[in-house]
Design a protein around this motif. Structure first.
Motif, PDB file in Angstrom:
ATOM      1  N   ALA A   1       0.835  -1.211   0.000  1.00  0.00           N
ATOM      2  CA  ALA A   1       0.000   0.000   0.000  1.00  0.00           C
ATOM      3  C   ALA A   1       0.864   1.252   0.000  1.00  0.00           C
ATOM      4  O   ALA A   1       0.577   2.218  -0.724  1.00  0.00           O
ATOM      5  N   VAL A   2       1.919   1.258   0.804  1.00  0.00           N
ATOM      6  CA  VAL A   2       2.821   2.409   0.837  1.00  0.00           C
ATOM      7  C   VAL A   2       3.479   2.590  -0.530  1.00  0.00           C
ATOM      8  O   VAL A   2       3.558   3.707  -1.050  1.00  0.00           O
ATOM      9  N   GLY A   3       3.934   1.493  -1.121  1.00  0.00           N
ATOM     10  CA  GLY A   3       4.562   1.569  -2.442  1.00  0.00           C
ATOM     11  C   GLY A   3       3.617   2.100  -3.504  1.00  0.00           C
ATOM     12  O   GLY A   3       4.004   2.916  -4.341  1.00  0.00           O
ATOM     13  N   ALA A   4       2.365   1.648  -3.461  1.00  0.00           N
ATOM     14  CA  ALA A   4       1.382   2.098  -4.451  1.00  0.00           C
ATOM     15  C   ALA A   4       1.024   3.570  -4.257  1.00  0.00           C
ATOM     16  O   ALA A   4       0.830   4.303  -5.228  1.00  0.00           O
ATOM     17  N   ALA A   5       0.953   4.019  -3.011  1.00  0.00           N
ATOM     18  CA  ALA A   5       0.572   5.408  -2.729  1.00  0.00           C
ATOM     19  C   ALA A   5       1.738   6.374  -2.909  1.00  0.00           C
ATOM     20  O   ALA A   5       1.536   7.585  -3.016  1.00  0.00           O
ATOM     21  N   ARG A   6       2.923   5.852  -2.968  1.00  0.00           N
ATOM     22  CA  ARG A   6       4.136   6.680  -3.033  1.00  0.00           C
ATOM     23  C   ARG A   6       4.126   7.642  -4.220  1.00  0.00           C
ATOM     24  O   ARG A   6       4.725   8.713  -4.167  1.00  0.00           O
ATOM     25  N   VAL A   7       3.412   7.288  -5.272  1.00  0.00           N
ATOM     26  CA  VAL A   7       3.347   8.151  -6.450  1.00  0.00           C
ATOM     27  C   VAL A   7       2.808   9.535  -6.088  1.00  0.00           C
ATOM     28  O   VAL A   7       3.226  10.545  -6.652  1.00  0.00           O
ATOM     29  N   ARG A   8       1.904   9.607  -5.106  1.00  0.00           N
ATOM     30  CA  ARG A   8       1.351  10.904  -4.689  1.00  0.00           C
ATOM     31  C   ARG A   8       2.406  11.751  -3.992  1.00  0.00           C
ATOM     32  O   ARG A   8       2.493  12.958  -4.217  1.00  0.00           O
ATOM     33  N   LEU A   9       3.211  11.130  -3.146  1.00  0.00           N
ATOM     34  CA  LEU A   9       4.296  11.853  -2.495  1.00  0.00           C
ATOM     35  C   LEU A   9       5.323  12.304  -3.523  1.00  0.00           C
ATOM     36  O   LEU A   9       5.788  13.442  -3.493  1.00  0.00           O
ATOM     37  N   ASP A  10       5.667  11.416  -4.445  1.00  0.00           N
ATOM     38  CA  ASP A  10       6.645  11.767  -5.474  1.00  0.00           C
ATOM     39  C   ASP A  10       6.170  12.942  -6.321  1.00  0.00           C
ATOM     40  O   ASP A  10       6.973  13.794  -6.709  1.00  0.00           O
ATOM     41  N   ALA A  11       4.877  13.022  -6.604  1.00  0.00           N
ATOM     42  CA  ALA A  11       4.357  14.130  -7.414  1.00  0.00           C
ATOM     43  C   ALA A  11       4.546  15.467  -6.696  1.00  0.00           C
ATOM     44  O   ALA A  11       4.992  16.449  -7.295  1.00  0.00           O
ATOM     45  N   VAL A  12       4.220  15.505  -5.408  1.00  0.00           N
ATOM     46  CA  VAL A  12       4.386  16.743  -4.647  1.00  0.00           C
ATOM     47  C   VAL A  12       5.867  17.063  -4.485  1.00  0.00           C
ATOM     48  O   VAL A  12       6.286  18.222  -4.601  1.00  0.00           O
ATOM     49  N   LEU A  13       6.664  16.043  -4.247  1.00  0.00           N
ATOM     50  CA  LEU A  13       8.104  16.254  -4.102  1.00  0.00           C
ATOM     51  C   LEU A  13       8.710  16.784  -5.407  1.00  0.00           C
ATOM     52  O   LEU A  13       9.565  17.667  -5.380  1.00  0.00           O
ATOM     53  N   THR A  14       8.239  16.290  -6.531  1.00  0.00           N
ATOM     54  CA  THR A  14       8.704  16.793  -7.825  1.00  0.00           C
ATOM     55  C   THR A  14       8.357  18.281  -7.970  1.00  0.00           C
ATOM     56  O   THR A  14       9.191  19.078  -8.400  1.00  0.00           O
ATOM     57  N   GLU A  15       7.142  18.656  -7.599  1.00  0.00           N
ATOM     58  CA  GLU A  15       6.751  20.075  -7.626  1.00  0.00           C
ATOM     59  C   GLU A  15       7.657  20.907  -6.735  1.00  0.00           C
ATOM     60  O   GLU A  15       8.090  22.005  -7.117  1.00  0.00           O
ATOM     61  N   LEU A  16       7.922  20.401  -5.554  1.00  0.00           N
ATOM     62  CA  LEU A  16       8.750  21.122  -4.593  1.00  0.00           C
ATOM     63  C   LEU A  16      10.173  21.283  -5.104  1.00  0.00           C
ATOM     64  O   LEU A  16      10.752  22.369  -5.026  1.00  0.00           O
ATOM     65  N   ILE A  17      10.730  20.215  -5.651  1.00  0.00           N
ATOM     66  CA  ILE A  17      12.097  20.269  -6.194  1.00  0.00           C
ATOM     67  C   ILE A  17      12.172  21.292  -7.323  1.00  0.00           C
ATOM     68  O   ILE A  17      13.088  22.113  -7.380  1.00  0.00           O
ATOM     69  N   GLU A  18      11.195  21.262  -8.219  1.00  0.00           N
ATOM     70  CA  GLU A  18      11.187  22.215  -9.331  1.00  0.00           C
ATOM     71  C   GLU A  18      11.015  23.645  -8.825  1.00  0.00           C
ATOM     72  O   GLU A  18      11.594  24.581  -9.383  1.00  0.00           O
ATOM     73  N   ALA A  19      10.245  23.822  -7.748  1.00  0.00           N
ATOM     74  CA  ALA A  19      10.034  25.163  -7.203  1.00  0.00           C
ATOM     75  C   ALA A  19      11.318  25.728  -6.596  1.00  0.00           C
ATOM     76  O   ALA A  19      11.579  26.928  -6.724  1.00  0.00           O
ATOM     77  N   VAL A  20      12.123  24.875  -5.951  1.00  0.00           N
ATOM     78  CA  VAL A  20      13.332  25.399  -5.302  1.00  0.00           C
ATOM     79  C   VAL A  20      14.556  25.366  -6.208  1.00  0.00           C
ATOM     80  O   VAL A  20      15.485  26.144  -6.006  1.00  0.00           O
ATOM     81  N   LEU A  21      14.554  24.482  -7.216  1.00  0.00           N
ATOM     82  CA  LEU A  21      15.732  24.370  -8.090  1.00  0.00           C
ATOM     83  C   LEU A  21      15.496  24.871  -9.504  1.00  0.00           C
ATOM     84  O   LEU A  21      16.451  25.204 -10.202  1.00  0.00           O
TER      85      LEU A  21
END
Length: 188
Positions: A123-143
């Motif tokens: 379940a954690v592995g399947a849901a991880r895509v949601r965290l990765d999406a927000v993290l990608t936004e955050l990385i792009e916002a700061v870098l």
């Protein structure tokens, strides 16, 4: 049987899922039982078996709820981002749980224990895509989008954070500064 077609039923199901997630994070996957979740949620024992057909379904929603809470934490950091914020500090804030070193250590110990329960881990592995999406936004916002691909990879960024926590905790170092330092190296 999965139920909860009414708004009240959906809220009760979410309450039970959140209680299951909190129980797993606080006490580990071995603590997950209908009785313990009902007590944590403040609902009758029968509610957990009414809304969740078995313990595996309850574990699955607990895993997804954990990732959703981590995603919400990262989203909150993204929403408060300002120009000039240190990228390494922002990412450390987004990916480390609140609290002191003891709280971070306890959190990571329980996260590691999730792998002992295959349903939770899946379940954690399947849901991880949601965290990765927000993290990608955050990385792009700061870098920015022009940053090297390795620094924009959410899986790599999270792996550096997790590794920094393990290294700092096992070597008696302060976790947050060590994590920020290693993220700074990655992002340079």
């Amino acid at each position: 049987m999965t139920v909860g077609g009414t708004a009240k039923g959906a809220r009760r199901r979410e309450l039970i899922a959140a209680a299951a997630a909190a129980l797993v994070l606080d006490q580990g996957p071995g603590a997950l039982s209908h009785r313990a979740v009902a007590a944590r949620a403040g609902v009758p024992l029968a509610a957990t078996t009414y809304y969740f057909r078995d313990l595996d379904e309850l574990a699955a929603v607990a895993g997804a709820a954990l990732v959703d809470s981590w995603t919400a934490h990262a989203r909150a950091v993204l929403d408060t981002l300002t120009d000039g914020d240190d990228p390494a500090a922002v990412l450390a804030e987004a990916l480390l749980p609140p609290g002191d070193d003891s709280a971070i250590r306890a959190h990571h110990e329980q996260v590691l224990a999730l792998g002992r329960n295959p349903v939770l881990a899946t379940a954690v592995g399947a849901a991880r895509v949601r965290l990765d999406a927000v993290l990608t936004e955050l990385i792009e916002a700061v870098l920015g989008r022009g940053a090297p691909a390795r620094t924009r990879d959410p899986e790599l960024v999270l792996a550096v954070v997790d590794g920094a926590v393990v290294a700092a905790a096992s070597e008696g170092r302060a976790i947050r500064p060590h994590t920020r330092r290693l993220l700074g190296i990655l992002l340079a």
